[in-house]
Design a protein around this motif. Structure first.
Motif, mmCIF file in Angstrom:
data_model
loop_
_atom_site.group_PDB
_atom_site.id
_atom_site.type_symbol
_atom_site.label_atom_id
_atom_site.label_comp_id
_atom_site.label_asym_id
_atom_site.label_seq_id
_atom_site.Cartn_x
_atom_site.Cartn_y
_atom_site.Cartn_z
ATOM 1 N N GLY A 1 0.742 -1.190 -0.061
ATOM 2 C CA GLY A 1 -0.068 -0.047 -0.033
ATOM 3 C C GLY A 1 0.746 1.179 0.054
ATOM 4 O O GLY A 1 2.205 1.270 -0.181
ATOM 5 N N ARG A 2 0.297 2.266 0.335
ATOM 6 C CA ARG A 2 0.956 3.555 0.451
ATOM 7 C C ARG A 2 0.871 4.303 1.778
ATOM 8 O O ARG A 2 0.213 5.530 1.738
ATOM 9 N N PRO A 3 1.243 3.458 2.730
ATOM 10 C CA PRO A 3 0.993 4.416 4.061
ATOM 11 C C PRO A 3 1.928 5.648 4.284
ATOM 12 O O PRO A 3 1.666 6.529 4.905
ATOM 13 N N ASP A 4 2.795 5.981 3.223
ATOM 14 C CA ASP A 4 3.563 6.979 3.513
ATOM 15 C C ASP A 4 2.804 8.236 2.921
ATOM 16 O O ASP A 4 3.015 9.476 3.231
ATOM 17 N N LEU A 5 1.917 7.907 1.891
ATOM 18 C CA LEU A 5 0.933 8.901 1.400
ATOM 19 C C LEU A 5 -0.425 8.987 2.396
ATOM 20 O O LEU A 5 -1.062 10.206 2.752
ATOM 21 N N VAL A 6 -0.946 7.862 2.987
ATOM 22 C CA VAL A 6 -2.175 7.857 3.749
ATOM 23 C C VAL A 6 -1.602 7.160 5.111
ATOM 24 O O VAL A 6 -1.946 5.885 5.187
ATOM 25 N N PRO A 7 -0.956 7.794 6.249
ATOM 26 C CA PRO A 7 -0.620 7.102 7.146
ATOM 27 C C PRO A 7 -1.798 6.483 7.859
ATOM 28 O O PRO A 7 -2.876 6.716 8.050
ATOM 29 N N GLY A 8 -1.442 5.399 8.553
ATOM 30 C CA GLY A 8 -2.531 4.513 9.223
ATOM 31 C C GLY A 8 -3.245 3.629 8.409
ATOM 32 O O GLY A 8 -4.637 3.337 8.721
ATOM 33 N N GLN A 9 -2.909 3.118 7.066
ATOM 34 C CA GLN A 9 -3.608 2.511 6.383
ATOM 35 C C GLN A 9 -4.056 1.119 7.027
ATOM 36 O O GLN A 9 -3.241 0.347 7.374
ATOM 37 N N VAL A 10 -5.147 0.968 7.142
ATOM 38 C CA VAL A 10 -5.721 -0.635 7.672
ATOM 39 C C VAL A 10 -6.313 -1.399 6.695
ATOM 40 O O VAL A 10 -7.340 -1.017 6.000
ATOM 41 N N VAL A 11 -5.782 -2.607 6.513
ATOM 42 C CA VAL A 11 -6.612 -3.614 5.499
ATOM 43 C C VAL A 11 -7.381 -4.524 6.376
ATOM 44 O O VAL A 11 -6.797 -5.281 7.183
ATOM 45 N N THR A 12 -8.824 -4.828 6.003
ATOM 46 C CA THR A 12 -9.446 -5.649 6.668
ATOM 47 C C THR A 12 -10.087 -6.751 5.608
ATOM 48 O O THR A 12 -10.581 -6.272 4.584
ATOM 49 N N VAL A 13 -10.291 -7.838 5.836
ATOM 50 C CA VAL A 13 -10.517 -9.114 4.847
ATOM 51 C C VAL A 13 -11.748 -9.790 5.600
ATOM 52 O O VAL A 13 -11.657 -9.951 7.076
ATOM 53 N N ARG A 14 -12.801 -9.994 5.143
ATOM 54 C CA ARG A 14 -14.005 -10.444 5.691
ATOM 55 C C ARG A 14 -14.821 -11.210 4.968
ATOM 56 O O ARG A 14 -14.800 -11.163 3.382
ATOM 57 N N VAL A 15 -15.632 -12.343 4.835
ATOM 58 C CA VAL A 15 -16.251 -13.246 4.334
ATOM 59 C C VAL A 15 -18.049 -12.495 5.094
ATOM 60 O O VAL A 15 -18.182 -12.770 6.201
ATOM 61 N N GLY A 16 -18.709 -12.004 4.354
ATOM 62 C CA GLY A 16 -20.055 -11.374 4.882
ATOM 63 C C GLY A 16 -19.521 -10.452 5.974
ATOM 64 O O GLY A 16 -18.829 -9.490 5.637
ATOM 65 N N GLU A 17 -19.964 -10.718 7.211
ATOM 66 C CA GLU A 17 -19.982 -9.741 8.137
ATOM 67 C C GLU A 17 -18.830 -10.313 9.212
ATOM 68 O O GLU A 17 -18.349 -9.609 10.068
#
Length: 283
Positions: free
Chosen positions: A198-214
């Motif tokens: 990703g580009r946390p240098d441009l958008v600090p605090g990038q969090v990636v979430t993976v889910r199936v349904g809820e």
């Protein structure tokens, strides 16, 4: 880095009169691997007891050859412990994860290893079977058809595939803020591999979430711009009972390069993360 090249034409082998500075071996997490699948590789170097001090940081050469000794791709890299810090008699061992390229070949692959100066290309003498150019046989692997894999479809929220200018075998797709993958339900426990950056240098605090349904399967905060491989366990119950399953990848902060001065780009797209591989491995 993966490269599709023709092997350098072999020259007449001649005996290497210089003593080996180390002996290299290789092993993989499995002896047979379908094209496109993840593979855990272990590299080992045993430094010769009488080896002189390494005067610079050498790069590890790793060539994957077909049955005709033609070069298919490479995994060249710098070892985690710099060769400058290697000591006589030391055993250096480390692991790397590689996704087998979608190369048009099935059958036995030979792995050759070497050490070279990245500035001059000069190779060091090692112990073992030499191909005449100081690339040494270190192991083998059987490549299987990709049809043995669970097919993953890039569904909604994806930009078109792109390739690296210097290497067409390196491909990725950017997500938007939210993207969906579709797959046929394996109906058993599995591991979901997600290889991205990703580009946390441009958008600090990038969090990636993976889910199936809820159901949230994984959450990861990007600390830097380096590539990440997440191994996410998924149970048969989490896949549910439907014939087809959607896996959602969501980024808390997307960005538009054209609206982000630090990006120095005119790209008008909304970008989340850059995905290199998404793979389901049933247990």
């Amino acid at each position: 880095m993966v490269m599709a090249l023709s092997a350098v034409a072999g020259c007449k082998k001649k005996e290497d009169t210089q003593p080996p500075v180390a002996t290299a071996t290789f092993s993989s997490s499995r002896a047979k691997a379908p094209l496109g699948s993840p593979l855990d590789l272990t590299y080992r170097f045993v430094v010769a007891a009488n080896a002189p001090a390494f005067d610079k940081e050498y790069r590890v050469l790793v060539h994957f050859l077909d049955s005709d000794d033609q070069l298919m791709w490479t995994d060249d890299h710098f070892p985690p412990t710099s060769t400058k810090d290697w000591k006589p008699g030391q055993r250096v061992e480390y692991a790397r994860t590689m996704f087998v390229p979608q190369y048009p070949y099935m059958g036995q692959a030979t792995i050759r290893i070497g050490l070279y100066d990245p500035e001059t290309g000069a190779r060091l003498p090692l112990g073992g079977e030499n191909d005449g150019q100081r690339a040494y046989k270190a192991g083998s692997l059987e490549l299987l058809p990709a049809s043995d894999n669970v097919f993953v479809q890039f569904k909604d929220g994806w930009h078109n595939a792109e390739v690296a200018a210097e290497n067409a075998q390196v491909e990725w797709q950017w997500t938007k803020k939210t993207a969906t993958l579709a797959l046929r339900n394996p109906r058993r426990d599995a591991t979901f591999y997600l290889h991205f950056d990703g580009r946390p240098d441009l958008v600090p605090g990038q969090v990636v979430t993976v889910r199936v349904g809820e159901t949230v399967l994984d959450t990861h905060t990007l600390a830097n711009n380096e590539e990440v491989i997440r191994r996410i366990p998924v149970t048969a119950a989490q896949f549910g009972e439907a014939e087809n399953v959607d896996v959602t990848i969501e980024v808390n902060q997307a960005f538009v390069p054209a609206q982000t001065p630090a990006a120095k780009s005119s790209d008008p797209r909304e970008l989340g993360i850059r995905v290199f591989h998404a793979f389901i491995e049933p247990k």
